[in-house]
Design a protein around this motif. Structure first.
Motif, short mmCIF file in Angstrom:
data_model
loop_
_atom_site.label_atom_id
_atom_site.label_comp_id
_atom_site.label_asym_id
_atom_site.label_seq_id
_atom_site.Cartn_x
_atom_site.Cartn_y
_atom_site.Cartn_z
N GLN A 1 -5.84 4.55 4.21
CA GLN A 1 -7.29 4.68 4.35
C GLN A 1 -7.59 5.70 5.45
O GLN A 1 -6.95 5.71 6.49
CB GLN A 1 -7.88 3.32 4.71
CG GLN A 1 -9.39 3.30 4.78
CD GLN A 1 -9.89 1.93 5.24
OE1 GLN A 1 -9.44 1.42 6.26
NE2 GLN A 1 -10.78 1.36 4.47
N TYR B 1 0.83 -1.21 0.00
CA TYR B 1 0.00 0.00 0.00
C TYR B 1 0.86 1.25 0.00
O TYR B 1 1.79 1.39 0.79
CB TYR B 1 -0.96 -0.01 1.20
CG TYR B 1 -1.99 -1.09 1.01
CD1 TYR B 1 -3.10 -0.87 0.20
CD2 TYR B 1 -1.83 -2.34 1.59
CE1 TYR B 1 -4.01 -1.88 -0.02
CE2 TYR B 1 -2.75 -3.34 1.37
CZ TYR B 1 -3.83 -3.10 0.56
OH TYR B 1 -4.73 -4.09 0.32
N HIS C 1 -7.35 -2.82 7.00
CA HIS C 1 -7.46 -1.38 6.73
C HIS C 1 -6.10 -0.89 6.24
O HIS C 1 -5.16 -0.78 7.02
CB HIS C 1 -7.90 -0.64 7.99
CG HIS C 1 -9.14 -1.22 8.60
ND1 HIS C 1 -10.39 -1.10 8.03
CD2 HIS C 1 -9.31 -1.96 9.73
CE1 HIS C 1 -11.28 -1.73 8.77
NE2 HIS C 1 -10.65 -2.26 9.81
N ILE D 1 -14.20 1.86 -3.13
CA ILE D 1 -13.61 3.10 -2.65
C ILE D 1 -14.67 4.19 -2.80
O ILE D 1 -15.21 4.38 -3.90
CB ILE D 1 -12.34 3.44 -3.44
CG1 ILE D 1 -11.31 2.35 -3.18
CG2 ILE D 1 -11.80 4.82 -3.06
CD1 ILE D 1 -10.13 2.37 -4.10
N ARG E 1 -6.81 5.35 -3.93
CA ARG E 1 -6.04 4.30 -3.24
C ARG E 1 -4.95 3.83 -4.18
O ARG E 1 -5.23 3.37 -5.28
CB ARG E 1 -6.97 3.14 -2.88
CG ARG E 1 -6.31 1.92 -2.31
CD ARG E 1 -7.40 0.84 -2.12
NE ARG E 1 -6.85 -0.43 -1.81
CZ ARG E 1 -6.60 -1.40 -2.71
NH1 ARG E 1 -6.85 -1.20 -3.97
NH2 ARG E 1 -6.12 -2.54 -2.31
N GLU F 1 -11.34 6.80 1.24
CA GLU F 1 -12.33 6.18 2.14
C GLU F 1 -12.83 4.90 1.49
O GLU F 1 -12.89 4.80 0.27
CB GLU F 1 -13.50 7.13 2.41
CG GLU F 1 -13.11 8.41 3.14
CD GLU F 1 -12.58 8.19 4.54
OE1 GLU F 1 -12.98 7.20 5.19
OE2 GLU F 1 -11.75 8.99 4.99
N ASN G 1 -11.38 -1.32 1.86
CA ASN G 1 -10.77 -2.37 2.69
C ASN G 1 -10.39 -3.55 1.82
O ASN G 1 -11.12 -3.93 0.89
CB ASN G 1 -11.75 -2.88 3.75
CG ASN G 1 -11.86 -1.97 4.94
OD1 ASN G 1 -10.90 -1.32 5.34
ND2 ASN G 1 -13.03 -1.94 5.54
#
Length: 173
Positions: free
Chosen positions: A23, A19, A75, A97, A102, A28, A31
């Protein structure tokens, strides 16, 4: 969408998602969710009297998605990685999302030997000694040689193809 990499790519034995964003800061939703069998359902069957308020308000699609399943969300945070075997034992999905962006780097690894013909297509080819292996690691991970954009794409592909070879002593090949 619920998936497992080995279902579509038989040569993918291990998967990883690195990643590059967090988040709650950069996005937002989103997951990463492992979707496992619900141990309670396997042991005693579904108890229809135990439907809570959250389940009562779910859409039919969401109810079907969760039926007999134990959803384990991760998360995402910048710098974190999820590493897992790619088979049916690790079915997973990414939730929608809802805002932001992301950024993630998916990686897939195999335990299958690389065919000798594939080395002919690589910039450096098959390593012949431990010094070659060390140099390959340095180049493939840090890109210390000057290269064009398409060469960097090839470098990443080469790393994914060679990783198991580079981690095994030459005496075991």
């Amino acid at each position: 969408t619920l998936n497992t990499e080995e279902a579509t790519h038989a040569g993918y034995h291990y998967s990883c998602v690195l990643y590059l964003s967090t988040q709650g800061e950069d996005f937002e939703g989103g997951n990463f969710v492992f979707n496992d069998p619900d141990d309670l359902m396997l042991d005693c069957g579904e108890d229809m009297d135990m439907i809570d308020e959250e389940e009562a308000n779910m859409s039919l699609e969401e109810s079907i998605r969760r039926a007999g399943r134990d959803l384990k969300p991760f998360h995402p945070t910048r710098g974190a990685a999820v590493i897992f075997s790619s088979g049916w034992e690790n079915m997973h999905e990414v939730e929608k999302i809802t805002s932001g962006v992301r950024f993630a780097v998916p990686c897939f690894f195999t335990t299958c030997p690389v065919p000798d013909a594939a080395y002919d297509q690589m910039m450096v080819g098959k390593p012949k000694n431990d010094i070659d292996i060390a140099d390959d690691w340095l180049h493939l991970l840090l890109a210390h040689r000057k290269e064009e954009p398409m060469q960097s794409v090839g470098r990443v592909k080469e790393l994914l193809m060679k990783w198991h070879y580079l981690c095994t002593p030459l005496s075991e090949h």
